[in-house]
Design an enzyme around this catalytic site. Structure first.
Site, PDB file in Angstrom:
ATOM      1  N   HIS A  95       0.554  -1.232   0.046  1.00 33.63           N
ATOM      2  CA  HIS A  95      -0.009  -0.030   0.143  1.00 33.63           C
ATOM      3  C   HIS A  95       0.913   1.174   0.118  1.00 33.63           C
ATOM      4  CE1 HIS A  95       0.540  -0.120   4.427  1.00 33.63           C
ATOM      5  NE2 HIS A  95       0.419   1.288   4.281  1.00 33.63           N
ATOM      6  N   ASP A 115       0.021  -7.579   1.285  1.00 33.72           N
ATOM      7  CA  ASP A 115       0.750  -6.208   1.557  1.00 33.72           C
ATOM      8  C   ASP A 115       1.995  -6.008   1.548  1.00 33.72           C
ATOM      9  OD1 ASP A 115       0.190  -3.663   1.627  1.00 33.72           O
ATOM     10  OD2 ASP A 115      -0.123  -3.379   3.633  1.00 33.72           O
ATOM     11  N   ASN A 152       5.352   4.943   9.193  1.00 33.39           N
ATOM     12  CA  ASN A 152       5.818   3.693   9.548  1.00 33.39           C
ATOM     13  C   ASN A 152       5.686   2.489   8.760  1.00 33.39           C
ATOM     14  OD1 ASN A 152       5.658   4.829  12.804  1.00 33.39           O
ATOM     15  ND2 ASN A 152       7.744   4.095  11.989  1.00 33.39           N
ATOM     16  N   SER A 153       4.736   2.600   7.857  1.00 33.36           N
ATOM     17  CA  SER A 153       4.175   1.355   7.148  1.00 33.36           C
ATOM     18  C   SER A 153       5.589   0.926   6.168  1.00 33.36           C
ATOM     19  CB  SER A 153       3.160   1.864   6.113  1.00 33.36           C
ATOM     20  OG  SER A 153       1.919   1.967   6.730  1.00 33.36           O
TER      21      SER A 153
END
Length: 365
Positions: free
Chosen positions: A106, A136, A212-213
């Site tokens: 994402h 993901d 942070n993803s």
């Protein structure tokens, strides 16, 4: 998954407003406009069985004694990057010395070209090499070599173990937060309607924020134990509820993506749904435990096994199912080609059928 300026990936939950940890990626109750049929998203999984232990050796080995938090940050920070896209930003982890970066799908969704910023201040162009929406996860090829590849733990952490989160929350690059591992095998309630990735996660109380993803969750030995994925915001009454993809899952998917650009996912060929009061009334259910079968793919594994819309799945092997997320998590731990025993209710009767899992068709990914 987090970022500081990236587009919102609105991965909603039924009971909780979940925020993906990439800047701009939020889940606030609406359906993700990029997801197909969010209310009937079909199940999919990535097996989490014993992947390779590591892709590279940039950080200190798991063999050594635990380090202090400053030592952990010093050792691992060079292996964590910031990824910039047209919509915003997220984080990533150096996977191989020759420039492969592991991040969340994402974070890079909708982009072929990105920019990668390293801890030493250098910024280079990058290209999305492969991605997998079901787990993901994605691989980005940075235009730079001789990089300090991170070391990934081969197993799951222990509850109570130190957890240090490294990434770029809200655009503050090279940020570290710390806490402990709060739980394992977590599923986000209601997430099955919009995402197949929010199951079988690590929970931590180390602060995870937008940006942070795709960044690192690290143990006391400087090993990556998870890839930051999502958090539940304080506005929902949460206090330090963050989630990460376990390192074994991340490495297994990354290796599959490196091999041929795709990842395998166990596929049952049905759309699971929560047993709402409306569904219970429609099906005249006295017992509301289990997962409702909303639809079945013609010719798929469930169809071949005799599962029909309106059936209630209560168990896979020895695992009881209370929600669609439980079904996705059970499949996450299995591989295409395996046969599983499925217990279900139909009307007043109970039966058990064997379902031969297949690889998820590309059209359903």
């Amino acid at each position: 998954m987090t970022s500081t300026t990236r587009r919102p990936l609105r991965a909603p939950t039924v009971a909780l407003a979940l925020l993906l940890a990439a800047t701009g990626c939020t889940a606030t109750g609406g359906s993700d406009p990029t997801a197909s049929a969010p209310a009937q998203a079909q199940e999919g999984s990535t097996s989490a069985t014993a992947p390779p232990a590591s892709s590279g050796g940039g950080t200190r080995s798991a063999q050594g004694a635990d380090m202090s938090i400053p030592e952990i940050v010093e050792a691992v920070e060079p292996s964590v990057v910031t990824i910039f896209t047209e919509e915003g930003l997220g984080s990533g982890v150096i996977y191989t010395e020759d420039g492969l970066i592991l991040t969340n799908e994402h974070v890079i969704r909708g982009n072929e070209d990105v920019e990668v910023a390293f801890a030493d201040g250098q910024r280079v162009s990058g290209t999305v090499e492969a991605s997998d929406a079901v787990s993901d996860l994605a691989l980005v090829r940075a235009d730079r070599t001789d990089l300090p590849a991170a070391t990934f733990q081969s197993g799951l952490p222990r509850i109570g173990e130190l957890a240090v989160v490294l990434g770029s929350p809200l655009g503050f690059e090279n940020t570290a937060t710390s806490g402990i591992i709060s739980g394992l095998h977590r599923e986000i309630p209601g997430s099955a309607s919009s995402s197949q990735s929010l199951v079988d996660l690590i929970q931590t109380d180390a602060a995870i924020s937008p940006g942070n993803s795709g960044g690192a969750v690290v143990n006391g030995r400087g090993e990556i134990i998870g890839i930051s994925e999502a958090y539940i915001p304080p506005a929902q009454g949460a206090v330090a509820l963050g989630f990460a993809i376990p390192a074994p899952t991340a490495v297994e998917v990354a290796e599959e993506l490196r091999e041929d650009g795709t990842a395998e996912h166990a596929f049952m060929g049905l759309a699971p749904g929560a047993i709402t009061p409306q569904i219970a009334e429609q099906l005249n259910l006295q017992d509301t435990a289990g997962v409702a079968v909303l639809s079945v793919s013609e010719g798929g594994p469930a169809d071949e096994a005799g599962i029909r819309p309106g059936d209630i799945i209560t168990r896979i092997e020895d695992e009881e199912l209370a929600a669609p997320e439980d079904l996705l998590a059970a499949l996450r731990q299995r591989d295409p080609g395996q046969t599983v025993s499925v217990e279900l209710r139909r009307g007043s009767g109970t039966r058990t059928v064997d379902v031969g899992l297949e690889d998820r068709p590309a059209a359903d990914r």
